[in-house]
Design a protein around this motif. Sequence first.
Motif, short mmCIF file in Angstrom:
data_model
loop_
_atom_site.label_atom_id
_atom_site.label_comp_id
_atom_site.label_asym_id
_atom_site.label_seq_id
_atom_site.Cartn_x
_atom_site.Cartn_y
_atom_site.Cartn_z
N LEU A 42 0.83 -1.21 0.00
CA LEU A 42 0.00 0.00 0.00
C LEU A 42 0.86 1.26 0.00
N ALA B 289 0.34 4.32 5.95
CA ALA B 289 0.11 3.04 5.27
C ALA B 289 0.97 1.98 5.94
N ASN C 36 -4.35 5.03 4.37
CA ASN C 36 -4.44 3.98 3.36
C ASN C 36 -4.04 2.68 4.04
N HIS D 220 -6.42 -3.18 5.06
CA HIS D 220 -6.83 -3.99 3.91
C HIS D 220 -6.94 -5.48 4.20
N GLY E 51 -4.88 -6.90 0.65
CA GLY E 51 -3.95 -5.83 0.34
C GLY E 51 -3.40 -5.89 -1.06
N ALA F 59 -4.31 -3.01 -3.78
CA ALA F 59 -3.16 -2.10 -3.65
C ALA F 59 -3.16 -0.99 -4.69
N SER G 1 -6.18 1.41 -4.38
CA SER G 1 -6.07 2.24 -3.17
C SER G 1 -4.97 3.28 -3.34
#
Length: 432
Positions: free
Chosen positions: A11, A257, A382, A385, A389, A393, A396
């Motif tokens: 991310l 993130a 962010n 997830h 993820g 990814a 996002s």
Amino acid sequence: MKVIVLGAGLLGVTSAYFLRQQGHDVTVIDRQATPAAETSFANGGQISVSHAEPWANPSAPLKVLQWLGQEDAPLLFRIRADMRQWLWGLQFLRECTPARTRHNIEQIVRLGTYSRDMLQALRRDIGIDYDQRTQGILHFYTSQKEFDGAEAPAAQMRALGCDRRVISADEAVALEPALRHIRPQLAGATYTAEDESGDANRFARELVARCRADGVQFLMSHTVTALREAGGQIDHVEATDAEGRFQRVRGDAYVLAMGSLSPLLAAPLGIRLPIYPAKGYSVTMPVKDASMAHQVSLTDDEYKLVFSRLGDRLRIAGTAELNGYDRDLNRVRCEAIVRRTEELFPGAGDTEQAQFWTGLRPATPSNVPIIGRSKIGNLYLNTGHGTLGWTHACGSGKSIARIVSGLAPEVDFAFTGLPARVARIRGLEMPA
């Protein structure tokens, strides 16, 4: 604008890439020496829009009760004297209603479909290679009850544009001949031809190389210790390098993130993120007998395992253990994955060379990630997830880059801190 991205996992790296594409001066900070070295290191490898039914669904409470104390359970709540775990568990139960499940599937499918499109566009644009396969994802069922329960979510996904088709056991074996060994046990399957798989860690490392070539700075082996606020804005990040030297890093905007560590950094700022670490496991082994090994990426929904083919390696991953920030490998859970793999594909992988891994996935109770603005003007989120993820990814990363740049995201999703009307309007500038 100078943007500081906290975290160099999938991310963080995708956020950095798309922020740089928007013209920002980007610096990424991570405590590891190499990118994608934690949750993104040895995940299941699937780009699985079709894996949109959240853990929290109407059948989950009874299953969780049945699995309590079962060391090899697909979803194991290891009860702790941890208020965050209990609060997360209560929120999880609230998300198990049919209405909440339908809402969460809608959010997960929309973001997943967009993200898959963004990954494919990125691959075309820069020619990145990461052992990708575009043969779809096949969910197979050895329980008639589980197969019957999959039909309604699959129908909802199709209505949302994710073509997850319900197919027979014979059709499943025709798509993936390695399933022939368990044909008598197969109740049926679903197949999503547009889904993909690939090595997430390799992808992240390749994208970091591209980011560096484009001028993105990476401060690796730097542990973020605090975000400091002044006047309603983040003033700077505090970090220590590999030698323990203290540093302050300043920017105009900050993107958090950091996966499961995100709520720990956000809490002192008065931001409560409903994220709890869900420890997942994976096994990676060389292909031993190619005739028994799968080619198509697979999902064993009953056992909550995914199977990906990464070149000449087999990657099997899944299960979730809610046990705080514990990272110890549980041999019982590792051996359960190997045992199930041998039941399905005997002799396909070289179990003598199996490599075990565990990582903490940042799970929200709903499985819907937290993307958007925080209540602090220049801090963006962010994170959260969970198991998706890799799937989410690129979508996002591009969305948060647009939000930081004052642009509306291109996908209809419940972004944090954005008016719902704005989040639905593509390409328009966001109000100041």
